[in-house]
Scaffold this active site. Structure first.
Site, short mmCIF file in Angstrom:
data_model
loop_
_atom_site.label_atom_id
_atom_site.label_comp_id
_atom_site.label_asym_id
_atom_site.label_seq_id
_atom_site.Cartn_x
_atom_site.Cartn_y
_atom_site.Cartn_z
N HIS A 40 5.97 1.75 20.35
CA HIS A 40 7.43 1.30 20.93
C HIS A 40 8.23 2.52 20.88
O HIS A 40 8.28 2.91 19.67
CB HIS A 40 8.10 0.18 20.30
CG HIS A 40 9.52 -0.19 20.59
ND1 HIS A 40 10.09 -0.42 21.77
CD2 HIS A 40 10.49 0.06 19.75
CE1 HIS A 40 11.38 -0.50 21.67
NE2 HIS A 40 11.82 -0.19 20.50
N THR A 73 -1.39 -42.19 17.76
CA THR A 73 -1.86 -43.19 18.16
C THR A 73 -2.94 -43.69 17.06
O THR A 73 -3.84 -43.01 17.33
CB THR A 73 -2.16 -43.50 19.80
OG1 THR A 73 -1.14 -43.18 20.32
CG2 THR A 73 -2.47 -44.99 20.02
N ASP A 88 3.40 -37.33 16.12
CA ASP A 88 3.34 -38.74 16.30
C ASP A 88 2.08 -39.11 16.81
O ASP A 88 1.54 -38.30 17.74
CB ASP A 88 4.52 -39.14 17.50
CG ASP A 88 4.20 -38.56 18.88
OD1 ASP A 88 3.96 -37.44 18.69
OD2 ASP A 88 4.73 -39.16 19.84
N TYR A 90 0.99 -47.25 17.22
CA TYR A 90 1.90 -46.14 17.04
C TYR A 90 2.51 -45.95 15.66
O TYR A 90 3.11 -46.66 15.09
CB TYR A 90 3.07 -46.46 18.20
CG TYR A 90 3.93 -45.06 18.55
CD1 TYR A 90 3.30 -43.83 19.02
CD2 TYR A 90 5.02 -45.04 17.89
CE1 TYR A 90 4.02 -42.73 19.20
CE2 TYR A 90 5.77 -43.99 17.92
CZ TYR A 90 5.27 -42.85 18.91
OH TYR A 90 5.96 -41.65 18.83
N TRP A 104 10.46 -9.78 12.80
CA TRP A 104 11.40 -8.53 12.81
C TRP A 104 12.40 -8.65 11.78
O TRP A 104 12.72 -9.77 11.37
CB TRP A 104 11.84 -8.31 14.17
CG TRP A 104 10.77 -8.10 15.23
CD1 TRP A 104 9.43 -8.40 15.28
CD2 TRP A 104 11.06 -8.16 16.55
NE1 TRP A 104 8.85 -7.92 16.22
CE2 TRP A 104 9.82 -7.89 17.34
CE3 TRP A 104 12.30 -7.92 17.50
CZ2 TRP A 104 9.64 -7.69 18.82
CZ3 TRP A 104 11.95 -7.63 18.76
CH2 TRP A 104 10.99 -7.70 19.46
N GLN A 116 0.72 -1.10 0.11
CA GLN A 116 -0.08 -0.15 0.00
C GLN A 116 0.75 1.23 -0.05
O GLN A 116 0.38 2.31 -0.23
CB GLN A 116 -0.75 0.07 1.07
CG GLN A 116 0.05 0.14 2.47
CD GLN A 116 -1.22 0.07 3.75
OE1 GLN A 116 -2.16 0.69 3.49
NE2 GLN A 116 -0.56 -0.23 4.78
N TYR A 161 17.53 -0.19 24.89
CA TYR A 161 18.66 -0.63 23.75
C TYR A 161 19.13 0.68 23.16
O TYR A 161 18.50 1.55 23.39
CB TYR A 161 18.22 -1.80 22.92
CG TYR A 161 17.01 -1.34 21.67
CD1 TYR A 161 17.42 -0.58 20.62
CD2 TYR A 161 15.71 -1.18 22.11
CE1 TYR A 161 16.54 -0.53 19.48
CE2 TYR A 161 14.75 -0.91 21.47
CZ TYR A 161 15.38 -0.29 20.02
OH TYR A 161 14.28 0.10 19.39
#
Length: 866
Positions: free
Chosen positions: A224, A580, A578, A565, A384, A42, A278
């Site tokens: 942020h 059954t 995995d 199994y 990110w 956009q 940071y």
């Protein structure tokens, strides 16, 4: 690239979003030979107005997650080779002893996952790299020399130039054509594009874009803060090293932000996680980023677009969140904390400020893969810059080959799969609140087994009230309230006191000795375990047997009433699940799998591949299930049923429809703890009666409830695998020690790839280890080193130097029945033989350990078969 020409009428692939992730996907699809790719956005190109161009581009690679670390490292190498990455190194400082312990974990994770030269630094060593840091404020630091900063705009330009896709800016998607459950076209404000497949890579707009396709994607935007100081005399000699002049580009909103982000750092990027901060240099200025404020969530329906005065994903800087302490877990305002750490910033003006928007999911992980609801509609969201190259590579491989992988090999997808979320996760109230929590935790030290305190009791089994009355300590799993242990079993701790070692320090956080007591009690008596969060999948109809034979690695053409199994594999022969498999009739099966992400991922896989004649119904929450386990389980079950539950009448791995009291039950003679026992599956409305019937009948047998803590230690003693922990799509059955569940005489998905593995042998094997002289619990993600490795110092610059990990721990716990601390790890085949000496680095301690044969408990299966 084109922004003005007419859109094509069709394309093989349409990527929606031309930020870091969308461009990465297009580039990697091109690299794999895909053609006819169209990317739309956009905003203007390359400065789209999304977070890719307002982000400071800092890349810290180390994470407790192997996948996040691997994708970050791949991204840094890719962009470094492209010439758009500044490898200045990254330093995380500690202002507390707790943070120094955390930084030691950083070294261990980096070593485990192969990041080069990670090390701890003394305060003096930190200021050698970062002379503007106040040495008196810190106790030390963690240094990763390959961390750095990506030049966002330059990287987007590089992607666009190097891919064979056609890019179109100023193009808004208005709808998707998903008639028939498959995406066939993308509608935009500039025309319609017919397509074979589509990728949603709109990040901040992910929720809105998903709604156009009828999806509720839990993508929560959050603000942020970031500010760039005026030029500083102390950095007057810094070279800004601009790659791109944004003055020649169309830049939405405040161009000062894009201008500042284009100036490269000349010193390592830094983090002060004790204060959720940071920083990095921007030529002669310093950029200051703050998570140190209350979570500022944004209504995902109100993200909006670019305007003449505003970049779409940037809001005005809020001074109150800079100057006051508003973060619920921090007692210093960002301004004050920065001035203490970087005194040079005191009193300085800002030349650029923003409240930039980026996104979080409820579990803090990305959203990747093909959606269950709409075929050929793929997602690449909540990613990110740090991981964008890696996840673009993974998705492209997934789309083209069916095998999500990096150059280093297949990767695990259970924790990032778009279909992993629970049914309630799409509620905006839920995912926005959980996104806010994840924002709050970005730089927090999150305890082992941490539990959220909001949106609890969403999903409760019919046993919930009985469990609460017994003092259950509930942990949340997939929204379910699952007991971890029961206070009513506290008396057992004294009974087994000599067999339950204390766990101190980090290893003892959020643990209880009751877990060990429940483990030992189950081995001697009988316990009831709530399995309601586990899921059953009904598979029935003409061709059901042939369909499951194609999907399962094992031979499931068994007699009705038998159980097998098996595994589900992807095209690359890696473990997708995995399961059954229970055969109830000629074309009637029940497939049971775990809870959490299993219903969406495993059930969705079967649904997608089922022919029209076969019905696949995922019964998530439709059945309540009790695991009845222990040597007295047969005696208890026989008391409440007329069915024959003797060893001859009800053998291991068989199934019966029975009544427990007056409750209709599908009883499976299987056990996940290595003891005699049954899984009792009943319709949910009968669950409470089922619990009461067993409970009342077993009082003189000392029946007890058992929680998840005991289950984990018991299954490790038996070497039973756990999806998402020991096995995932990064492992093949041979390496995972599950080749017994593979029948190469059947034709199943992934067979050809597995044949190659069997012919050449696995590079690594999942191996049990026990500590030689310690009862401490070992955490996952910790490195396993050669037994000849030297002691690793705790807090000097030498930590981790020269130690190349053989592998890393995937699961660990104390084995109360075998009396040893157990860890499982994938090790090179030459180190996987029993008796091999290795070492494990965990919490700054180096533990001697020995490779063992499995299972450690009851290798002859006498207990489970009796």
């Amino acid at each position: 690239m084109s922004t003005d020409s007419t859109l094509p009428a069709s394309a093989e692939t349409v990527v929606v979003g031309a930020g870091a992730v969308g461009c990465s996907v297009a580039y990697h699809l091109s690299e794999l030979g895909a053609e006819d790719i169209v990317v739309v956005d956009q905003g203007p190109l390359p400065v789209t107005g999304g977070s890719s161009t307002h982000a400071p581009g800092i890349m810290f690679q180390t994470s407790p997650s192997k996948l996040m670390t691997k994708t970050a490292h791949y991204t840094s190498r890719l962009l470094d080779d492209a010439g758009v990455y500044d490898e200045v190194g990254g330093i995380e400082v500690a202002r507390s002893e707790e943070r120094m312990d955390f930084l030691q974990r950083r070294v261990e994770h980096a070593t485990a996952y192969g990041l080069p030269d990670a090390q701890l630094l003394s305060p003096e060593e930190v200021t050698d790299y970062l002379p503007l840091v106040n040495e008196d404020e810190i106790l030390g630091g963690y240094y990763s020399p390959t961390d750095g900063r990506v030049d966002g705009v330059a990287a987007l330009q590089w992607y666009i130039e190097e891919s064979n896709a056609d890019f179109y800016g100023h193009t808004s998607v208005t709808d998707f054509d998903t008639a028939g459950g498959t995406v066939t076209a993308v509608d935009t404000d500039r025309g319609r594009i017919e397509c074979d497949r589509c990728v949603i890579a709109t990040n901040n707009w992910g929720y809105q874009t998903g709604k156009l396709a009828g999806l509720d994607l839990p993508i929560a935007p959050v603000e942020h803060q970031y500010a760039v100081t005026e030029p500083l005399a102390e950095l007057a000699d810094a070279d800004p090293n601009r790659r791109v002049d944004t003055g020649d580009m169309e830049v939405p909103g405040d161009s000062r932000i894009a201008d500042a982000m284009g100036r490269a750092p000349t010193r390592p990027v830094g983090r002060d996680q004790d204060n959720s901060l940071y920083f990095r240099t921007h030529g002669e200025s310093i950029g200051l980023g703050s998570y140190n404020h209350e979570s500022l969530t944004v209504d995902p329906d109100a993200m909006g677009g670019n305007t003449e005065h505003r970049q779409a994903s940037v809001r005005d800087f809020t001074d109150e969140h800079w100057e006051r302490a508003t973060h619920p877990d921090r007692d210093k305002a960002p301004k004050r904390a920065f001035e203490e750490l970087l005194p040079v910033t005191e009193g300085k003006e800002f030349e650029a400020t923003e409240n930039g928007i980026f996104v979080f999911t409820p579990d803090g992980m990305p959203v990747l893969g093909e959606t269950h609801a709409v075929d050929d509609l793929w997602t690449a969201l909540a990613i990110w810059w740090t991981h964008s190259g890696g996840y673009g590579k993974i998705l492209a491989e997934w789309m083209e080959t069916g095998v999500p992988k990096l150059p280093s090999g297949p990767v695990e997808t259970g924790g990032i799969h778009v279909n992993r979320f629970e049914p309630h996760a799409g509620s905006k109230d839920y995912f926005v609140d959980r996104g806010a929590t994840r924002y709050r935790q970005v730089y927090s030290i999150v305890e082992p087994r941490w539990q959220p305190d909001d949106h609890r009791a969403l999903r409760r089994s019919p046993f919930y009230q009985q469990q609460a009355d017994l003092g259950a300590e509930f942990y949340q799993s997939g929204g379910w309230e699952a007991p971890q242990w029961y206070d009513s079993n506290a008396d057992l701790v004294e009974r087994y006191a000599g067999e339950i070692p204390d766990q101190e320090g980090w290893q003892g956080v959020n643990r209880s000795p009751i877990e060990g007591a429940e483990h030992l009690h189950t081995r001697e008596h009988v316990s009831m375990f709530d399995m309601t969060s586990f899921s059953s999948i009904r598979v029935e109809g003409a061709g059901a047997a042939d369909f499951l034979q194609r999907m399962c690695t094992n031979d499931v053409d068994i007699e009705p009433g038998r159980i097998r199994y098996s595994l589900l594999c992807n095209e690359g022969g890696n473990v997708l699940a995995d399961v059954t498999v229970v055969r109830l009739g000629p074309e009637e099966f029940v497939v049971t799998t775990g809870g959490g992400n299993s219903p969406g991922i495993h059930g969705g896989w079967l649904e997608r591949h089922a022919p029209e004649t076969v019905s696949v119904v995922v019964e998530e929450g439709a059945r309540s299930t009790i695991g009845l386990w222990g040597p007295k389980s047969r005696l208890l079950l026989q008391r409440v049923t007329d069915a024959d539950v003797s060893a001859e009448g009800f053998p291991y791995f068989s199934a019966k429809r029975i009544y427990v009291g007056d409750v209709p039950v599908l009883a499976l003679r299987v056990s996940y703890v290595g003891e005699l026992g049954w899984e009792l599956w009943a319709p949910t409305e009968y669950g409470s009666r089922l619990w009461d019937t067993l409970w009342e009948a077993g009082q003189d047998l000392d029946v007890r409830p058992m929680g998840g803590g005991a289950l984990e230690s018991m299954r490790l003693e038996k070497g039973y695998r756990l999806w998402g922990t020991d096995i995932d799509t990064d492992a093949n059955p041979v390496a995972a020690g599950l080749d017994f569940a593979v029948d190469m005489d059947t034709d199943f998905v992934g067979r050809e790839a597995l044949a190659e593995v069997q012919a050449s042998g696995p590079d690594s094997r999942l191996t049990p280890l026990t500590l030689d002289d310690s009862t401490d619990v070992i955490f996952g993600g910790r490195p396993v080193l050669d037994g000849e490795a030297s002691e690793t110092p705790r807090a000097t610059g030498e930590a981790g130097d020269g130690d190349e990990a053989l592998g890393y721990v995937v699961a660990g716990d104390y084995g109360y029945s075998v009396g040893e601390s157990i860890a499982y790890a994938y090790l090179p085949s030459e180190y996987a033989d029993a008796g091999t000496d290795v070492q494990i680095l965990c919490e700054g301690e180096t533990y001697d350990a020995t490779v063992r044969d499995e299972p450690l408990f009851d290798p002859g299966r006498e207990k489970i078969l009796r």
